[in-house]
Design an enzyme around this catalytic site. Structure first.
Site, PDB file in Angstrom:
ATOM      1  N   HIS A 144      -3.534   0.198   9.177  1.00 42.90           N
ATOM      2  CA  HIS A 144      -3.070  -0.942   8.374  1.00 42.90           C
ATOM      3  C   HIS A 144      -2.445  -0.303   7.144  1.00 42.90           C
ATOM      4  O   HIS A 144      -3.123   0.449   6.417  1.00 42.90           O
ATOM      5  CB  HIS A 144      -4.266  -1.848   8.028  1.00 42.90           C
ATOM      6  CG  HIS A 144      -3.945  -3.006   7.136  1.00 42.90           C
ATOM      7  ND1 HIS A 144      -4.340  -4.306   7.418  1.00 42.90           N
ATOM      8  CD2 HIS A 144      -3.302  -3.074   5.940  1.00 42.90           C
ATOM      9  CE1 HIS A 144      -3.949  -5.114   6.451  1.00 42.90           C
ATOM     10  NE2 HIS A 144      -3.314  -4.386   5.535  1.00 42.90           N
ATOM     11  N   HIS A 176      -1.000  -7.759   7.698  1.00 42.44           N
ATOM     12  CA  HIS A 176      -1.198  -6.570   8.525  1.00 42.44           C
ATOM     13  C   HIS A 176       0.135  -5.963   8.947  1.00 42.44           C
ATOM     14  O   HIS A 176       0.929  -6.604   9.626  1.00 42.44           O
ATOM     15  CB  HIS A 176      -2.009  -6.916   9.775  1.00 42.44           C
ATOM     16  CG  HIS A 176      -2.287  -5.720  10.629  1.00 42.44           C
ATOM     17  ND1 HIS A 176      -3.402  -4.929  10.482  1.00 42.44           N
ATOM     18  CD2 HIS A 176      -1.573  -5.152  11.639  1.00 42.44           C
ATOM     19  CE1 HIS A 176      -3.367  -3.944  11.352  1.00 42.44           C
ATOM     20  NE2 HIS A 176      -2.266  -4.064  12.072  1.00 42.44           N
ATOM     21  N   CYS A 218      -9.304  -5.484  12.346  1.00 38.21           N
ATOM     22  CA  CYS A 218      -8.781  -4.418  11.492  1.00 38.21           C
ATOM     23  C   CYS A 218      -9.617  -4.311  10.209  1.00 38.21           C
ATOM     24  O   CYS A 218      -9.869  -5.309   9.534  1.00 38.21           O
ATOM     25  CB  CYS A 218      -7.319  -4.725  11.168  1.00 38.21           C
ATOM     26  SG  CYS A 218      -6.659  -3.746   9.829  1.00 38.21           S
ATOM     27  N   HIS A 223      -2.295   5.516  -1.187  1.00 38.97           N
ATOM     28  CA  HIS A 223      -3.357   6.108  -2.005  1.00 38.97           C
ATOM     29  C   HIS A 223      -2.792   6.397  -3.394  1.00 38.97           C
ATOM     30  O   HIS A 223      -1.753   7.060  -3.518  1.00 38.97           O
ATOM     31  CB  HIS A 223      -3.816   7.447  -1.426  1.00 38.97           C
ATOM     32  CG  HIS A 223      -4.367   7.386  -0.035  1.00 38.97           C
ATOM     33  ND1 HIS A 223      -5.709   7.518   0.242  1.00 38.97           N
ATOM     34  CD2 HIS A 223      -3.755   7.229   1.173  1.00 38.97           C
ATOM     35  CE1 HIS A 223      -5.901   7.451   1.553  1.00 38.97           C
ATOM     36  NE2 HIS A 223      -4.736   7.268   2.144  1.00 38.97           N
ATOM     37  N   GLY A 225      -1.939  12.075   8.959  1.00 45.37           N
ATOM     38  CA  GLY A 225      -3.326  11.899   8.520  1.00 45.37           C
ATOM     39  C   GLY A 225      -3.754  10.460   8.367  1.00 45.37           C
ATOM     40  O   GLY A 225      -4.770  10.175   7.734  1.00 45.37           O
ATOM     41  N   THR A 269      -5.653   7.329   9.155  1.00 45.09           N
ATOM     42  CA  THR A 269      -6.866   7.040   9.939  1.00 45.09           C
ATOM     43  C   THR A 269      -7.130   5.542  10.060  1.00 45.09           C
ATOM     44  O   THR A 269      -7.893   5.127  10.929  1.00 45.09           O
ATOM     45  CB  THR A 269      -8.107   7.716   9.313  1.00 45.09           C
ATOM     46  OG1 THR A 269      -8.263   7.243   7.977  1.00 45.09           O
ATOM     47  CG2 THR A 269      -7.975   9.228   9.306  1.00 45.09           C
ATOM     48  N   ASP A 316     -11.382   3.794  -3.090  1.00 42.28           N
ATOM     49  CA  ASP A 316     -11.632   4.442  -1.801  1.00 42.28           C
ATOM     50  C   ASP A 316     -13.120   4.756  -1.672  1.00 42.28           C
ATOM     51  O   ASP A 316     -13.772   5.180  -2.626  1.00 42.28           O
ATOM     52  CB  ASP A 316     -10.802   5.731  -1.690  1.00 42.28           C
ATOM     53  CG  ASP A 316     -10.701   6.214  -0.252  1.00 42.28           C
ATOM     54  OD1 ASP A 316      -9.612   6.136   0.331  1.00 42.28           O
ATOM     55  OD2 ASP A 316     -11.739   6.666   0.300  1.00 42.28           O
ATOM     56  N   HIS A 327      -1.195   1.266   3.893  1.00 39.02           N
ATOM     57  CA  HIS A 327      -1.825   1.395   2.575  1.00 39.02           C
ATOM     58  C   HIS A 327      -1.279   2.627   1.884  1.00 39.02           C
ATOM     59  O   HIS A 327      -0.839   3.572   2.544  1.00 39.02           O
ATOM     60  CB  HIS A 327      -3.353   1.499   2.698  1.00 39.02           C
ATOM     61  CG  HIS A 327      -3.805   2.612   3.592  1.00 39.02           C
ATOM     62  ND1 HIS A 327      -3.799   2.508   4.969  1.00 39.02           N
ATOM     63  CD2 HIS A 327      -4.239   3.864   3.322  1.00 39.02           C
ATOM     64  CE1 HIS A 327      -4.230   3.631   5.499  1.00 39.02           C
ATOM     65  NE2 HIS A 327      -4.494   4.489   4.529  1.00 39.02           N
TER      66      HIS A 327
HETATM   67  P1  5GP Z   1      -5.759   7.138   5.641  1.00 43.89           P
HETATM   68  O1  5GP Z   1      -6.534   8.336   6.134  1.00 43.89           O
HETATM   69  O2  5GP Z   1      -5.522   6.140   6.752  1.00 43.89           O
HETATM   70  O3  5GP Z   1      -4.501   7.481   4.898  1.00 43.89           O
HETATM   71  O4  5GP Z   1      -6.683   6.452   4.548  1.00 43.89           O
HETATM   72  C1  5GP Z   1      -7.773   5.649   4.871  1.00 43.89           C
HETATM   73  C2  5GP Z   1      -8.680   5.671   3.681  1.00 43.89           C
HETATM   74  O5  5GP Z   1      -9.569   4.588   3.789  1.00 43.89           O
HETATM   75  C3  5GP Z   1      -9.539   6.942   3.554  1.00 43.89           C
HETATM   76  O6  5GP Z   1      -9.262   7.573   2.308  1.00 43.89           O
HETATM   77  C4  5GP Z   1     -10.968   6.416   3.641  1.00 43.89           C
HETATM   78  O7  5GP Z   1     -11.849   7.105   2.791  1.00 43.89           O
HETATM   79  C5  5GP Z   1     -10.805   4.972   3.258  1.00 43.89           C
HETATM   80  N1  5GP Z   1     -11.785   4.069   3.846  1.00 43.89           N
HETATM   81  C6  5GP Z   1     -12.218   4.060   5.142  1.00 43.89           C
HETATM   82  N2  5GP Z   1     -13.107   3.077   5.335  1.00 43.89           N
HETATM   83  C7  5GP Z   1     -13.256   2.452   4.132  1.00 43.89           C
HETATM   84  C8  5GP Z   1     -14.049   1.340   3.703  1.00 43.89           C
HETATM   85  O8  5GP Z   1     -14.806   0.722   4.463  1.00 43.89           O
HETATM   86  N3  5GP Z   1     -13.951   0.971   2.394  1.00 43.89           N
HETATM   87  C9  5GP Z   1     -13.135   1.639   1.527  1.00 43.89           C
HETATM   88  N4  5GP Z   1     -13.104   1.205   0.261  1.00 43.89           N
HETATM   89  N5  5GP Z   1     -12.357   2.682   1.899  1.00 43.89           N
HETATM   90  C10 5GP Z   1     -12.416   3.084   3.191  1.00 43.89           C
HETATM   91 ZN    ZN Z   2      -4.980  -5.078   9.195  1.00 47.95          ZN
END
Ligand code: 5GP
Ligand code: ZN
Length: 113
Positions: A97, A46, A4, A101, A92, A94, A30, A99
């Site tokens: 795990h 996790h 992950c 924002h 949305g 992606t 991010d 998290h």
């Molecule tokens: P989600 O789309 O799942 O709500 O948010 C995932 C976030 O993780 C996205 O905003 C994406 O830009 C960020 N992200 C993806 N890969 C990485 C990474 O390797 N490092 C960091 N710092 N952020 C990441």
């Molecule tokens: Zn994880």
């Protein structure tokens, strides 16, 4: 979890710009910021999403408290900010795990796209 992305970041196997860390939580910038301030607040344990956090678990509350502190740290309390959790495909999400924002530093439109 072994494979992950955010578990690997929490274990420092993948580099990230860490802005806060304690025993349970890591907060990072991010990699693709959508606002001048865009921080991801991530539990070290996790959880696939908010759906797998059980009743009585404090982790969501801890994340919100850290979000408040980070909003102070980044100077976005007076201007306002948004704390967002994306859950599942239509939400949305992606990275599977849990998290949140923390977004701020510009006016954020509503409703989201
Ligand atoms: P989600 O789309 O799942 O709500 O948010 C995932 C976030 O993780 C996205 O905003 C994406 O830009 C960020 N992200 C993806 N890969 C990485 C990474 O390797 N490092 C960091 N710092 N952020 C990441
Ligand atoms: Zn994880």
């Amino acid at each position: 979890m072994e494979d992950c992305l955010f578990c690997k970041i929490a274990r420092k196997e993948i580099p990230a710009e860490i802005v806060y860390e304690d025993d349970n939580i890591i907060a990072i910038k991010d990699i693709d910021p959508q606002a001048p301030i865009h921080v991801l607040i991530i539990p070290k344990e996790h959880y696939e999403s908010i759906l797998t956090v059980s009743a009585g678990n404090n982790i969501i509350s801890e994340i919100h408290i850290i979000a408040n502190r980070l909003a102070v740290k980044f100077g976005i309390v007076d201007s306002g900010f948004r704390l967002v959790n994306n859950c599942g495909e239509n939400g949305g999400q992606t990275v599977d795990h849990l998290h949140y924002h923390l977004l701020g530093g510009r006016s954020l439109s509503w409703p989201p796209g």
